[in-house]
Scaffold this active site. Sequence first.
Site, PDB file in Angstrom:
ATOM      1  N   ASN A   8       0.633  -1.047   0.169  1.00  0.00           N
ATOM      2  CA  ASN A   8       0.328  -0.298   0.868  1.00  0.00           C
ATOM      3  C   ASN A   8       0.607   1.290  -0.383  1.00  0.00           C
ATOM      4  O   ASN A   8       1.650   1.696   1.407  1.00  0.00           O
ATOM      5  CB  ASN A   8      -0.729  -0.084   1.917  1.00  0.00           C
ATOM      6  CG  ASN A   8      -1.427   1.463   1.349  1.00  0.00           C
ATOM      7  OD1 ASN A   8      -1.978   1.720   0.452  1.00  0.00           O
ATOM      8  ND2 ASN A   8      -2.922   1.729   2.428  1.00  0.00           N
ATOM      9  N   TRP A   9       0.866   1.269  -1.590  1.00  0.00           N
ATOM     10  CA  TRP A   9       1.928   3.135  -1.460  1.00  0.00           C
ATOM     11  C   TRP A   9       1.377   3.977  -0.807  1.00  0.00           C
ATOM     12  O   TRP A   9       2.086   5.290  -0.710  1.00  0.00           O
ATOM     13  CB  TRP A   9       2.139   3.047  -2.510  1.00  0.00           C
ATOM     14  CG  TRP A   9       3.345   2.031  -3.478  1.00  0.00           C
ATOM     15  CD1 TRP A   9       4.856   0.991  -2.932  1.00  0.00           C
ATOM     16  CD2 TRP A   9       4.119   2.112  -4.473  1.00  0.00           C
ATOM     17  NE1 TRP A   9       4.891   0.654  -3.326  1.00  0.00           N
ATOM     18  CE2 TRP A   9       4.867   1.125  -4.278  1.00  0.00           C
ATOM     19  CE3 TRP A   9       3.652   2.711  -6.382  1.00  0.00           C
ATOM     20  CZ2 TRP A   9       5.513   0.485  -5.667  1.00  0.00           C
ATOM     21  CZ3 TRP A   9       4.882   2.009  -6.898  1.00  0.00           C
ATOM     22  CH2 TRP A   9       5.382   1.371  -6.958  1.00  0.00           C
ATOM     23  N   LYS A  10       0.342   4.176  -0.507  1.00  0.00           N
ATOM     24  CA  LYS A  10      -0.278   5.514   0.638  1.00  0.00           C
ATOM     25  C   LYS A  10      -0.695   6.420  -1.192  1.00  0.00           C
ATOM     26  O   LYS A  10      -0.391   6.230  -2.479  1.00  0.00           O
ATOM     27  CB  LYS A  10      -0.249   5.977   1.452  1.00  0.00           C
ATOM     28  CG  LYS A  10       0.194   4.143   2.569  1.00  0.00           C
ATOM     29  CD  LYS A  10      -0.095   4.712   3.639  1.00  0.00           C
ATOM     30  CE  LYS A  10      -0.319   3.915   5.060  1.00  0.00           C
ATOM     31  NZ  LYS A  10       0.229   3.545   6.544  1.00  0.00           N
ATOM     32  N   HIS A  95      -9.816   1.571   4.404  1.00  0.00           N
ATOM     33  CA  HIS A  95      -8.181   2.005   5.589  1.00  0.00           C
ATOM     34  C   HIS A  95      -8.430   2.839   6.824  1.00  0.00           C
ATOM     35  O   HIS A  95      -9.653   3.801   6.309  1.00  0.00           O
ATOM     36  CB  HIS A  95      -7.249   2.521   4.495  1.00  0.00           C
ATOM     37  CG  HIS A  95      -6.028   2.396   5.215  1.00  0.00           C
ATOM     38  ND1 HIS A  95      -5.815   3.426   5.838  1.00  0.00           N
ATOM     39  CD2 HIS A  95      -4.714   1.435   4.692  1.00  0.00           C
ATOM     40  CE1 HIS A  95      -4.267   2.585   6.417  1.00  0.00           C
ATOM     41  NE2 HIS A  95      -3.954   1.790   6.436  1.00  0.00           N
ATOM     42  N   GLU A  97      -7.043   5.216   7.845  1.00  0.00           N
ATOM     43  CA  GLU A  97      -6.970   6.346   7.511  1.00  0.00           C
ATOM     44  C   GLU A  97      -7.840   7.536   6.519  1.00  0.00           C
ATOM     45  O   GLU A  97      -7.824   8.418   6.894  1.00  0.00           O
ATOM     46  CB  GLU A  97      -5.564   7.056   6.951  1.00  0.00           C
ATOM     47  CG  GLU A  97      -3.489   6.598   7.413  1.00  0.00           C
ATOM     48  CD  GLU A  97      -2.828   5.870   6.337  1.00  0.00           C
ATOM     49  OE1 GLU A  97      -2.765   5.584   5.330  1.00  0.00           O
ATOM     50  OE2 GLU A  97      -1.801   4.985   7.102  1.00  0.00           O
ATOM     51  N   GLU A 165      -5.645  -4.412  10.942  1.00  0.00           N
ATOM     52  CA  GLU A 165      -4.213  -3.427  10.967  1.00  0.00           C
ATOM     53  C   GLU A 165      -5.096  -2.943  11.614  1.00  0.00           C
ATOM     54  O   GLU A 165      -5.908  -1.728  11.861  1.00  0.00           O
ATOM     55  CB  GLU A 165      -4.792  -2.732   9.766  1.00  0.00           C
ATOM     56  CG  GLU A 165      -4.641  -3.720   8.634  1.00  0.00           C
ATOM     57  CD  GLU A 165      -4.089  -2.156   6.812  1.00  0.00           C
ATOM     58  OE1 GLU A 165      -2.372  -2.688   6.907  1.00  0.00           O
ATOM     59  OE2 GLU A 165      -4.822  -1.162   7.360  1.00  0.00           O
ATOM     60  N   GLY A 171       2.138   2.205  10.761  1.00  0.00           N
ATOM     61  CA  GLY A 171       3.876   3.641  10.870  1.00  0.00           C
ATOM     62  C   GLY A 171       4.026   4.231  11.549  1.00  0.00           C
ATOM     63  O   GLY A 171       4.183   5.202  12.024  1.00  0.00           O
ATOM     64  N   SER A 211       3.244  -1.738  10.069  1.00  0.00           N
ATOM     65  CA  SER A 211       4.317  -2.068  11.160  1.00  0.00           C
ATOM     66  C   SER A 211       5.122  -3.145  10.412  1.00  0.00           C
ATOM     67  O   SER A 211       6.085  -4.250  11.038  1.00  0.00           O
ATOM     68  CB  SER A 211       4.956  -1.576  11.815  1.00  0.00           C
ATOM     69  OG  SER A 211       4.396   0.077  12.105  1.00  0.00           O
ATOM     70  N   GLY A 232       2.617  -0.278   4.418  1.00  0.00           N
ATOM     71  CA  GLY A 232       2.739   0.722   4.343  1.00  0.00           C
ATOM     72  C   GLY A 232       4.264   0.927   3.676  1.00  0.00           C
ATOM     73  O   GLY A 232       4.825   0.600   2.449  1.00  0.00           O
ATOM     74  N   GLY A 233       5.148   1.344   4.725  1.00  0.00           N
ATOM     75  CA  GLY A 233       6.357   1.727   4.808  1.00  0.00           C
ATOM     76  C   GLY A 233       6.787   0.739   3.950  1.00  0.00           C
ATOM     77  O   GLY A 233       7.868   1.565   3.144  1.00  0.00           O
TER      78      GLY A 233
END
Length: 248
Positions: A8-10, A95, A97, A165, A171, A211, A232-233
Amino acid sequence: MKKLIAANWKMNGQADWSDKPAQLSTILDGTIPKTAQVLICPPSVYLTQIADNAHKYGMNAGAQNCHSAESGAFTGEISAQMAADCHADYVICGHSERRAMFGDTDAVVQAKATSVIQSAMVAIICVGETLEQRESGAANSTVEAQLRASIPEASTALNTVIAYEPVWAIGTGKTATLDDIEKMHAHIRSVYHDMFGARSAKDLCIQYGGSVKPSNAKDILSTKGVDGALVGGASLKMEDFAKIILAA
Ligand code: PGA
């Protein structure tokens, strides 16, 4: 079941990231492990290019969000069918966010997931509790309520993935304990069983996210009931993402 390892590159990346599937494939020596299915979810403006390149290397692509309507006066939005037209195979729905910052309530998430399924893609429905909810003993009930109100009636194990999640793990570098992950995945499967029956629940892919990184991927992915990871990251660097894929 193959482990679904999703990036998930956001809101990260740029036009020249379209060669990331090729880079990833090179790092993996041209072979995706038989035990893994790889999915890349870039910002939607790059979706067609990334999807076409991902497909060349045996990977899938997905959007990070869509609108539930087919079309209309929704400035800045894209429909599920538009994501499908960009050759997406999956769409991430709800998600945390989006739930926290963009008004994606359970009902909105359910409507989005319905349109994703109607457009013949797979909906990745995200659920997870906040730290406050976990500490007050409300993690299970929070996630159960999200599942019951976010999963569309048309859901099957073929058109739906659930991503667990915990909000406090996204993150932050903090991950849930393996025991907590195992228990929550079992809880999610039992709620899905109650909603859709034994067969669907058995085949349902439940990802963990929050994470996930090369150093913890193996432990997380070998935890009972974990069928993949939403990353993600650590999905922004192909070297790291490849290590997570290899951990599957
Ligand atoms: P993270 O993000 O891996 O950076 O914690 C996961 C996600 O938000 O899907």
